[in-house]
Write an enzyme that holds these catalytic residues in place. Structure first.
Site, mmCIF file in Angstrom:
data_model
loop_
_atom_site.group_PDB
_atom_site.id
_atom_site.type_symbol
_atom_site.label_atom_id
_atom_site.label_comp_id
_atom_site.label_asym_id
_atom_site.label_seq_id
_atom_site.Cartn_x
_atom_site.Cartn_y
_atom_site.Cartn_z
ATOM 1 C CG ASP A 45 -3.322 3.888 -3.294
ATOM 2 O OD1 ASP A 45 -4.249 3.052 -3.282
ATOM 3 O OD2 ASP A 45 -3.305 4.888 -2.568
ATOM 4 C CD GLU A 46 -5.650 -0.741 -0.806
ATOM 5 O OE1 GLU A 46 -5.367 -1.492 0.138
ATOM 6 O OE2 GLU A 46 -6.528 0.138 -0.746
ATOM 7 C CG ASP A 52 -2.011 0.960 1.201
ATOM 8 O OD1 ASP A 52 -2.101 1.702 0.194
ATOM 9 O OD2 ASP A 52 -2.800 0.998 2.159
#
Lengths: 419, 379
Positions: free
Chosen positions: A105-106, A11
């Site tokens: 974003d993860e 993350d």
């Protein structure tokens, strides 16, 4: 692989803000907010320096400014977020194909097949964190555990810029003292309700008998949360190859659904979804659009086609039709929308397109029709150019060159979901 | 009023089975589930079925003691007739019931109200005669290419074009187009008409009437109801025509085909079947034509793969082209000659499959042409 901690959750830390600090060195080590202004608007993301003052994403600008008087407001650089996040995902793909990206974003990784090549999960995680830092200049936190749920908690605990590995024999000791709010699906309301019953830590929740939790929170939610608290999470890492649908969504504050805005957002989302389908030689027969109104109410519309599609322009047109269906019957001047999502499901492999004889009625949405095949060939060429010269090298006009007048970058947020 | 007759078991079973095929699965009105039995005093039994679209009527000989009319459930009667022993069948009506006796078996069926049964459409005037075996072959050759997608009814039909003594049949599902021309005997030499008949209906007709030496074709167009009728061997069937303008498909055949290969039909069929074993649903077989050889391949990447080469001659440039294996087999299977000619312009344009009598024949047989669209590969 139930016995080993091989699920990795990666993350990026304060992603939007980190990118802004990367792009403009003057912003580094300073409290900044992406989106919003001292007079209002909504803060989309805050740097760690700003978070230290209590600034959070979703907060209004004036509220953030009150909490942190030195806060700097910056406009977002949407295209850069996309480019850098895709770069991070490419790094993750270098250690395993088992990558499930769950938002911009993860991602989850299943390392069970990679340890014999790269070493222990802890070693792989250190390698990934170093490479993301060196090659992209971004901090990333990593959690490793036996289940997806625990890996995600571990990465939250690891923040900022850290690594936490929870070995199977340490799970209870790790989980029990953590606040219940870290359990997936526990929001402020649930947290308060649990607190009213004296359930504050994950340990408290795990020790509460399932029927009691169900009585408190309802059957479905109660069962799920109780299982998660006991680290009972059978979900596997699902890669797009096995995925049942591919989707993308865009949130943009509250906007009135002008045709230009809708077309631009959908064009962008359709391009993301369709190009990811094509990259895997996949196509889908069902197109679904979700429209969220400012009151958080969502409307979903879908259509199932006779032949699977993976063509950007066709997906854009269908998504647009569905969006207007969803908006139909509403007082348009009144209905503000806050999110659009496009999803393609009912997937199958598509290595080839059966061409059709030019027999009317011609329908460009059928992949084998004259126009459909031309669109298919065009997409293949665009994909080839983008592979060679980068994603921004060539694209469809509304998606590639957004008219900033209609959608300022700071209003844009893109989350991706592949499951 | 009673009806009473005796008929041979096989005669009755054949007739009832055929008529029952025209009965609707879900009758719009209950009487249409019925099969109408009319016994006349000339010793003829008329059996009919109707679903508003298709009617079927057959005449068989019987010993009629009491002439009259009865309506019974067609499905049930068909099942009973199929299972009867090989003995004469006696049928007698008694009020609202029909008693059917055959050897030691005895059945009682309820009758349905005859006066509620619709009148079958009248058979239009004969338009011409076609040999039964020719009709059967032609129908088989074109119906393979008809669409099964009911959302576009036009393409589920077979287009018939009559021009003097030439009868042309064609069908397409957008992926291939089959066209057969044949010679027939029109009732007037200047006959000129067109009709669109459901492929499924036409296939049923060919199955039922194709064994006759000659089949009479009757067409009524331009009137209030547009009908086509077929008669042979005491059996007659009518069908409503499919509504709508058929696309102009003749022009889809390419005018000039620069490249062609000739191959033994049976060898190519067998090779395609073998190679297609590894082709998953919707994945193509790739054919590469070089002088003296066709190389067939299917499967790719990490999936199972297969390849095979077949001897062939080539006129023109070498070419690689991919097809849906089933569409290719449908076309090859419809050919009646021992050799196949595959003609092309380019890999993304339709190819033409025709038959020819020998490997080195100058010309192919253009009475049957099968146009097939290729599959475009991603690579």
């Amino acid at each position: 692989m139930v016995g080993r901690a091989t699920i990795l959750h990666a993350d990026l830390d304060a992603f939007y803000a980190s990118v802004e600090q990367l792009l403009d060195p003057a912003l580094r080590c300073r409290p900044i907010a992406v989106g919003g202004s001292a007079d209002g608007g909504v803060v989309l993301a805050a740097s760690y320096e700003a978070k230290a003052h209590g600034v959070r994403g979703g907060m209004s600008g004036w509220q953030a400014k009150r909490l942190c008087p030195t806060l700097r407001f910056v406009r977002g650089h949407f295209a850069e977020y996309q480019r850098l996040a895709d770069g991070v995902m490419a790094v993750l793909h270098d250690v395993t194909p088992e990558v499930q990206r769950i938002s911009i974003d993860e991602a989850f990784l299943d390392l069970s097949g990679s340890t014999h090549l790269f070493g222990e999960p802890r070693v792989i995680a250190a390698l990934l964190r170093r490479r993301v830092r060196e090659e992209l200049g971004l901090p990333i936190s990593v959690g490793i555990a036996r289940t997806k749920h625990l890996a995600k908690i571990a990465s939250q605990v690891a923040k900022p810029d850290g690594l936490v590995v929870v070995e199977p024999d340490e799970e209870r000791r790790f989980l029990d003292p953590l606040p219940v709010s870290l359990v997936w699906g526990v929001g402020p309301v649930t947290e308060q309700r649990l607190a009213d019953w004296g359930i504050r830590t994950i340990g408290d929740l795990a020790r509460t008998p399932a029927p009691e939790v169900e009585r408190l929170l309802g059957h479905a939610v109660g069962t799920r949360l109780n299982a998660l608290a006991r680290n009972d999470d059978p979900r596997r890492v699902v890669t797009p190859d096995r995925a049942r649908s591919v989707s993308a969504q865009s949130a943009f504050g509250r906007r009135s659904p002008a045709p230009d805005l809708v077309r631009e957002v959908l064009s962008h989302l359709a391009d993301r979804v369709a190009s990811r389908l094509r990259a895997k030689n996949r196509a889908g027969r069902t197109v679904t659009v979700t429209v969220r109104f400012s009151g958080m109410r969502s409307v979903t519309r879908s259509v199932t086609l006779s032949a699977p599609i993976a063509t950007t322009l066709t997906l854009t047109e269908l998504a647009e039709q569905l969006t207007w269906q969803a908006l139909d019957g509403r007082d348009r001047a009144d209905a503000e929308i806050s999110l659009l999502a496009v999803s393609v499901s009912n997937l199958s492999h598509q290595h080839a397109v059966q061409l059709e004889l030019p027999i009317p009625p011609e329908d460009p949405h059928r992949p084998g029709s004259t126009q459909g095949a031309a669109r298919w060939a065009l997409d293949r060429s665009v994909d080839a150019v983008c592979r060679r010269f980068g994603r921004r090298a060539v694209g469809y006009l509304p998606a590639a060159m957004p008219r900033t007048a209609s959608v300022p970058d700071e209003f844009r947020e893109l989350a991706e979901h592949e499951l | 009023m009673t009806v009473k007759f005796r008929v041979e078991r096989d005669t009755l079973a054949d007739a009832v089975t055929w008529v029952a095929r025209a009965l609707p699965n879900r009758p719009p009105v209950p009487v249409l589930a019925g099969l109408l039995i009319e016994a006349d005093d000339n010793g003829t039994l008329h059996l009919s079925g109707f679903d508003y679209e298709v009617s079927a009527k057959v005449e068989v000989n019987a010993e009629v003691s009491d002439p009259g009319t009865a309506l019974v459930s067609g499905r049930l009667l068909a099942e009973i007739c199929r299972s009867l022993p090989g003995k004469p069948v006696d049928v007698v009506t008694d009020g609202t019931k029909v008693a059917l006796t055959c050897g030691a078996s005895r059945f009682t069926l309820l009758t349905m109200p005859v006066d509620e049964y619709p009148t079958l459409p009248a058979m239009p005037e004969n338009t011409g005669m076609v040999a039964g075996d020719v009709l059967t072959e032609a129908v088989g050759q074109v119906t393979v290419a008809a669409s099964r997608d009911e959302t576009l009814p036009i393409l589920t039909g077979v287009r018939l074009e009559i021009e003097g003594d030439t009868l042309t049949l064609m069908a397409t599902d957008r992926y291939r187009l089959a066209m057969r021309t044949l010679t027939w005997r029109p009732s007037s030499p200047g006959a000129s008409s067109i009709a669109l008949v459901r492929a499924r209906t036409l296939a049923e007709v060919a199955k039922a009437l194709g064994s006759a030496d000659e089949v009479s074709l009757a067409l009524s167009t331009g009137g209030a109801t547009e009908l086509i009728g077929f008669t042979a061997n005491g059996r007659r069937t009518t069908s409503l025509l499919v509504d709508g303008d058929y696309p102009k498909v003749r022009a889809l055949f390419p005018e000039s085909l620069l490249t062609h290969a000739v191959v033994e039909t049976q060898s190519l069929i067998e090779a395609v079947r073998r190679v297609a074993l590894v082709a998953e649903r919707n994945t193509p077989v790739r054919l590469t034509f070089t002088d003296g050889l066709i190389t067939l391949e299917a499967g790719q990447g990490e999936d199972a793969q297969a390849s095979e080469a077949v001897e062939s001659s080539l006129v023109g440039d070498e070419l690689s082209i991919a097809f849906n294996p089933q569409y290719l087999l449908d076309g090859l299977g419809a050919l009646s000659l021992p050799f196949t000619r595959l003609s092309f312009t380019q890999a993304t344009k339709p190819a033409v499959i025709t038959g020819q009598a020998s490997a080195d024949a100058e010309d192919d047989d253009d009475t049957y042409r099968y146009l097939i669209m290729p599959v475009r590969l991603a690579g």
